[in-house]
Design a protein around this motif. Structure first.
Motif, PDB file in Angstrom:
ATOM      1  N   LEU A 289      50.920  29.048  59.079  1.00  0.00           N
ATOM      2  CA  LEU A 289      50.323  30.174  58.362  1.00  0.00           C
ATOM      3  C   LEU A 289      49.114  30.720  59.123  1.00  0.00           C
ATOM      4  CD1 LEU A 289      50.708  31.706  55.641  1.00  0.00           C
ATOM      5  CD2 LEU A 289      48.991  30.166  54.678  1.00  0.00           C
ATOM      6  N   LEU A 290      48.259  29.830  59.606  1.00  0.00           N
ATOM      7  CA  LEU A 290      47.051  30.256  60.307  1.00  0.00           C
ATOM      8  C   LEU A 290      47.350  30.907  61.650  1.00  0.00           C
ATOM      9  CD1 LEU A 290      44.691  27.201  59.623  1.00  0.00           C
ATOM     10  CD2 LEU A 290      44.616  29.458  58.542  1.00  0.00           C
ATOM     11  N   THR A 291      48.499  30.582  62.228  1.00  0.00           N
ATOM     12  CA  THR A 291      48.850  31.152  63.530  1.00  0.00           C
ATOM     13  C   THR A 291      49.768  32.368  63.408  1.00  0.00           C
ATOM     14  OG1 THR A 291      50.608  29.486  63.715  1.00  0.00           O
ATOM     15  CG2 THR A 291      48.509  29.004  64.795  1.00  0.00           C
ATOM     16  N   GLY A 292      49.873  32.894  62.198  1.00  0.00           N
ATOM     17  CA  GLY A 292      50.574  34.156  62.006  1.00  0.00           C
ATOM     18  C   GLY A 292      52.071  34.058  61.828  1.00  0.00           C
ATOM     19  N   ARG A 293      52.619  32.865  61.710  1.00  0.00           N
ATOM     20  CA  ARG A 293      54.068  32.718  61.509  1.00  0.00           C
ATOM     21  C   ARG A 293      54.325  32.550  60.012  1.00  0.00           C
ATOM     22  NH1 ARG A 293      54.298  28.735  66.645  1.00  0.00           N
ATOM     23  NH2 ARG A 293      52.135  28.467  65.983  1.00  0.00           N
ATOM     24  N   ILE A 294      54.144  33.659  59.332  1.00  0.00           N
ATOM     25  CA  ILE A 294      54.143  33.653  57.863  1.00  0.00           C
ATOM     26  C   ILE A 294      55.495  33.216  57.314  1.00  0.00           C
ATOM     27  CG2 ILE A 294      53.643  35.005  55.814  1.00  0.00           C
ATOM     28  CD1 ILE A 294      51.290  34.713  57.725  1.00  0.00           C
ATOM     29  N   ARG A 295      56.559  33.781  57.872  1.00  0.00           N
ATOM     30  CA  ARG A 295      57.892  33.451  57.348  1.00  0.00           C
ATOM     31  C   ARG A 295      58.189  31.966  57.498  1.00  0.00           C
ATOM     32  NH1 ARG A 295      62.701  36.449  60.154  1.00  0.00           N
ATOM     33  NH2 ARG A 295      62.195  34.974  61.814  1.00  0.00           N
TER      34      ARG A 295
END
Length: 465
Positions: free
Chosen positions: A222-228
């Motif tokens: 989540l913190l590294t932008g890989r939301i899915r």
């Protein structure tokens, strides 16, 4: 490309080939080890194989003379039997130490097949399975780090599998019949897959369903932008909860409302087996319950560790092996902040050591004028810490664990110290690389300006590293 220029370039994983028919994918997957062995240099392969075999033979002899109870395997088998027989999962007590079940009901359901075999068979099968998982974890670590060259990786896998049994966390995992290597492989396999895969995060969710700590990797995604991928991990974990709730409603209610919060079921916080920050604080403060201070320290480590992990992963423009630094920082953070992290939970030392070895190799390949020894020193110091069995050599007996002096406490909390130093080194590394990203070219000793080919021949080195 010079070694220095290569160091400045981010390491990128080659894109996965487009998925074909299932039969073709299976053929490619199972044929990959054979192709890799064929491509490996022959003489080094034979030498490494002989060394690994010798190490395993010595390990088998030592294992024969050392009491190898595989006590955790017996607990897992008892949990599977409780599910199969419909008895109270969290009331069971097995072995001479009266050990209870501590994992979620979903994990106990997966342990049911262990009841189909006698303990004598399971001792051999699980040991061999864990050796296979150690090989897989090494392969995934090489893939994550992007090192060494592809034709040399089979040599590395064989060497680490044969000699890695002497790493204390691996040795203890094999001795107790633990599932740590399986969890690490699930997580690392998921994290080394392309971000475009819709199922990315599923293996992390399954690992969290077996043992809650891997859930931190969903936060990392989540913190590294890989939301899915983070949501896939969360939904998969929710699925494991629902499976447990439907199949074992009473056990699920008891686990999530009562047994999860009873740390006495897991073990004593202060003993040297516990290599978490909380365990280190318990020994430092001479108390079985380190209270608020340890909680604040663990919370601070969680925030700092996740920040460094995300910072690393988002620094691929400047930082070679950025994703590897991020994943290893997240793993170290997870074992540091868990209330109880037994020594065998630190099997994440394998990817950490591979990463440090890659940094040391890149450092050694630089021109002598800019070569340093810091990463080689960091690698050897970390390797020594995990080979040392220091906490067992200094282990006090009984209540003496709460009355140790500061110097004696250093070896009994060696893994928390290593973990904190690793996070600090990562933060310094990221900051230096980011600052060096826009640094001017540095002229190396012996270089001269001018000449028709000077611009092309000039070696580049960042002003700060």
């Amino acid at each position: 490309m010079t070694a220095v220029q290569d160091e400045r370039s981010p390491v990128r994983t080659a894109p996965d080939p487009s998925p074909g028919p299932l039969s073709e994918r299976l053929k490619h997957t199972f044929g990959a080890p054979v192709r890799a062995l064929r491509e490996a240099p022959r003489r080094p392969l034979l030498a490494v194989s002989a060394l690994a075999l010798l190490s395993l033979v010595v390990y088998a002899v030592v294992r024969h003379f050392v009491h190898t109870s595989m006590v955790d395997m017996i607990v897992y088998r008892a949990e599977g039997a409780a599910v199969a027989n419909g008895t109270d999962l969290y009331a069971l007590r097995v072995t001479e130490w009266n050990l209870p079940a501590t994992y979620p009901p979903f994990a106990a359901m997966l342990f049911v097949p262990t009841t189909w075999f006698p303990v004598s068979f399971l001792r051999v099968a699980i040991t061999l399975g864990n050796l296979g998982l150690l090989a897989l974890l090494t392969h995934l670590s090489f893939k994550l780090v992007g090192w060494p060259r592809r034709e040399l990786r089979p040599l590395g896998v064989i060497l680490v599998t044969g000699c890695g049994v002497w790493l204390e966390p691996v040795f203890t995992t094999l001795r107790y019949g633990q599932i740590n290597l399986a969890l690490a492989c699930l997580i690392l396999w998921d994290l080394t897959r392309p971000d475009a895969r819709r199922s990315k995060g599923m293996a992390i969710g399954i690992a969290a369903g077996l043992k809650l700590t891997p859930g931190l990797f969903a936060v990392y995604l989540l913190l590294t932008g890989r939301i899915r991928a983070a949501f896939v991990a969360g939904l998969t974990f929710l699925g494991t909860f629902l499976i447990g709730a439907v199949a074992l409603p009473d056990a699920t209610w008891g686990f999530w409302t009562k047994y999860l919060y009873d740390s006495s079921r897991v073990g004593k916080t202060q003993i040297v087996d516990n290599q978490s920050l909380r365990g280190a604080f318990a020994r430092l403060l001479h108390t079985a319950d380190p209270g608020t201070l340890a909680t604040l320290a663990s919370g601070t480590a969680a925030l700092a560790g996740l920040f460094v992990a995300a910072w690393a992963a988002r620094s691929s423009r400047w930082l070679p092996r950025a994703e590897a630094w991020g994943v290893c920082c997240a793993a170290v953070t997870a074992v540091l902040i868990s209330p109880i992290s037994w020594t065998h939970h630190w099997v994440w030392c394998v990817p950490v050591l591979v990463l440090l070895a890659a940094e040391a190799s890149a450092e050694h390949a630089r021109p002598a004028a800019v070569r340093k020894v810091r990463w080689r020193a960091a690698f050897w110091a970390t390797l020594l810490a995990f080979f040392s069995f220091a906490m067992w050599a200094a282990k006090p007996q009984g209540p003496a664990v709460l009355h140790m002096g500061p110097l004696r406490q250093l070896p009994t909390s060696v893994y928390p110290w290593v973990g904190l130093c690793f996070l600090l080194a990562a933060a310094i590394r990221i900051r230096a690389r980011r600052r060096a990203g826009g640094a001017p070219v540095v002229r190396l000793p012996g270089q001269r300006d001018g000449g028709p080919g000077a611009a092309h021949e000039r070696q580049q080195a960042p002003a700060a590293r």
